[in-house]
Design a protein around this motif. Structure first.
Motif, PDB file in Angstrom:
ATOM      1  N   ARG A  14       0.837  -1.214   0.000  1.00 23.89           N
ATOM      2  CA  ARG A  14       0.000   0.000   0.000  1.00 23.89           C
ATOM      3  C   ARG A  14       0.867   1.258   0.000  1.00 23.89           C
ATOM      4  O   ARG A  14       0.576   2.231  -0.689  1.00 23.89           O
ATOM      5  N   TRP A  15       1.955   1.242   0.792  1.00 21.70           N
ATOM      6  CA  TRP A  15       2.854   2.391   0.847  1.00 21.70           C
ATOM      7  C   TRP A  15       3.502   2.627  -0.521  1.00 21.70           C
ATOM      8  O   TRP A  15       3.550   3.752  -1.004  1.00 21.70           O
ATOM      9  N   ILE A  16       3.962   1.551  -1.155  1.00 20.99           N
ATOM     10  CA  ILE A  16       4.587   1.682  -2.474  1.00 20.99           C
ATOM     11  C   ILE A  16       3.572   2.163  -3.504  1.00 20.99           C
ATOM     12  O   ILE A  16       3.872   3.041  -4.324  1.00 20.99           O
ATOM     13  N   ARG A  17       2.382   1.612  -3.480  1.00 19.91           N
ATOM     14  CA  ARG A  17       1.350   2.044  -4.438  1.00 19.91           C
ATOM     15  C   ARG A  17       1.022   3.530  -4.277  1.00 19.91           C
ATOM     16  O   ARG A  17       0.821   4.233  -5.262  1.00 19.91           O
ATOM     17  N   HIS A  76       1.539   6.176  -7.235  1.00 15.83           N
ATOM     18  CA  HIS A  76       0.426   7.016  -7.702  1.00 15.83           C
ATOM     19  C   HIS A  76       0.800   8.503  -7.617  1.00 15.83           C
ATOM     20  O   HIS A  76       0.580   9.265  -8.556  1.00 15.83           O
ATOM     21  N   ALA A  77       1.383   8.906  -6.503  1.00 12.83           N
ATOM     22  CA  ALA A  77       1.738  10.310  -6.296  1.00 12.83           C
ATOM     23  C   ALA A  77       2.813  10.789  -7.268  1.00 12.83           C
ATOM     24  O   ALA A  77       2.841  11.969  -7.634  1.00 12.83           O
ATOM     25  N   HIS A  78       3.695   9.879  -7.696  1.00 12.35           N
ATOM     26  CA  HIS A  78       4.825  10.270  -8.547  1.00 12.35           C
ATOM     27  C   HIS A  78       4.715   9.744  -9.975  1.00 12.35           C
ATOM     28  O   HIS A  78       5.648   9.904 -10.754  1.00 12.35           O
ATOM     29  N   ASP A  79       3.591   9.112 -10.289  1.00  9.45           N
ATOM     30  CA  ASP A  79       3.352   8.601 -11.637  1.00  9.45           C
ATOM     31  C   ASP A  79       4.466   7.661 -12.104  1.00  9.45           C
ATOM     32  O   ASP A  79       5.025   7.821 -13.181  1.00  9.45           O
ATOM     33  N   LEU A  90      18.073   2.322 -14.620  1.00 13.22           N
ATOM     34  CA  LEU A  90      17.095   3.369 -14.342  1.00 13.22           C
ATOM     35  C   LEU A  90      17.582   4.687 -14.930  1.00 13.22           C
ATOM     36  O   LEU A  90      18.693   5.115 -14.675  1.00 13.22           O
ATOM     37  N   ALA A  91      16.730   5.331 -15.714  1.00 16.79           N
ATOM     38  CA  ALA A  91      17.180   6.550 -16.372  1.00 16.79           C
ATOM     39  C   ALA A  91      16.181   7.696 -16.279  1.00 16.79           C
ATOM     40  O   ALA A  91      16.498   8.804 -16.672  1.00 16.79           O
ATOM     41  N   HIS A  92      15.016   7.452 -15.776  1.00 15.37           N
ATOM     42  CA  HIS A  92      13.975   8.474 -15.799  1.00 15.37           C
ATOM     43  C   HIS A  92      13.337   8.610 -14.427  1.00 15.37           C
ATOM     44  O   HIS A  92      13.170   7.624 -13.726  1.00 15.37           O
ATOM     45  N   ARG A  93      12.970   9.819 -14.060  1.00 12.23           N
ATOM     46  CA  ARG A  93      12.412  10.031 -12.727  1.00 12.23           C
ATOM     47  C   ARG A  93      11.068   9.337 -12.518  1.00 12.23           C
ATOM     48  O   ARG A  93      10.618   9.187 -11.395  1.00 12.23           O
ATOM     49  N   HIS A  94      10.432   8.905 -13.594  1.00  9.88           N
ATOM     50  CA  HIS A  94       9.156   8.200 -13.464  1.00  9.88           C
ATOM     51  C   HIS A  94       9.326   6.681 -13.481  1.00  9.88           C
ATOM     52  O   HIS A  94       8.353   5.955 -13.559  1.00  9.88           O
ATOM     53  N   GLU A  95      10.559   6.232 -13.413  1.00 12.58           N
ATOM     54  CA  GLU A  95      10.822   4.798 -13.322  1.00 12.58           C
ATOM     55  C   GLU A  95      11.119   4.435 -11.872  1.00 12.58           C
ATOM     56  O   GLU A  95      11.779   5.190 -11.161  1.00 12.58           O
ATOM     57  N   ALA A  96      10.637   3.269 -11.470  1.00 13.45           N
ATOM     58  CA  ALA A  96      10.919   2.781 -10.121  1.00 13.45           C
ATOM     59  C   ALA A  96      11.220   1.292 -10.197  1.00 13.45           C
ATOM     60  O   ALA A  96      10.501   0.535 -10.845  1.00 13.45           O
TER      61      ALA A  96
END
Length: 155
Positions: free
Chosen positions: A37-40, A44-47, A93-99
């Motif tokens: 839940r914390w990760i989701r 969601h907040a950071h797309d 990892l190369a983009h701020r929207h990648e996790a």
């Protein structure tokens, strides 16, 4: 360029088929659900577009499955893995929207955290089910290449 290191949740102490077969306890399943839940919420907040990679151990698979139905299984993340492999996974990892979420074991998770924070392997204890969120940045100006953004522990 987000890296989340997630230690598996609480598992049974013994299984007749060996260490890799140890499943999560009832408490561990709840810890994994809370961590997911914390990760989701972060995703969601950071797309974020997430990739979840886990050790082949039953307890890491169950922890990861609280977040995604089909985590990527990587045998190189098994107990007592080489900490440099964890960091090698994050190299892509190369983009701020990648996790990248890596679900693994102690002491390796603690060794990776130490390497990220201070550049050397020192023992850092991570609670079962605990999560550490790092942002990995390209080295620009005098900025630090690694930023600890948050940590979460169950209970």
């Amino acid at each position: 360029m987000n890296l989340l290191l997630w230690r598996h949740a609480e598992a049974e102490d013994f299984h007749p088929r060996g260490d890799l077969a140890r499943p999560l306890t009832r408490r561990g399943l709840a810890q994994a659900a809370d961590g997911a839940r914390w990760i989701r919420a972060l995703a969601h907040a950071h797309d974020w577009q997430m990739r979840v990679v886990a050790s082949p151990a039953q307890r890491t698979q169950q922890t990861a499955q609280a977040l995604t139905e089909h985590p990527i299984t990587d045998a190189r993340l098994a107990p007592n893995a080489d900490p440099t492999y964890y960091l090698a996974l994050a190299d892509g990892l190369a983009h701020r929207h990648e996790a990248l979420v890596i679900v693994g074991h102690q002491p390796t998770i603690g060794e990776v955290i130490s390497e990220l924070l201070v550049g050397a392997e020192h023992p850092i204890s991570v609670r079962k089910g605990g999560l550490w969120w790092f942002v990995l940045r390209a080295q620009t100006r005098e900025d630090a290449p690694v930023v600890l953004r948050g940590a979460w522990t169950p209970d």
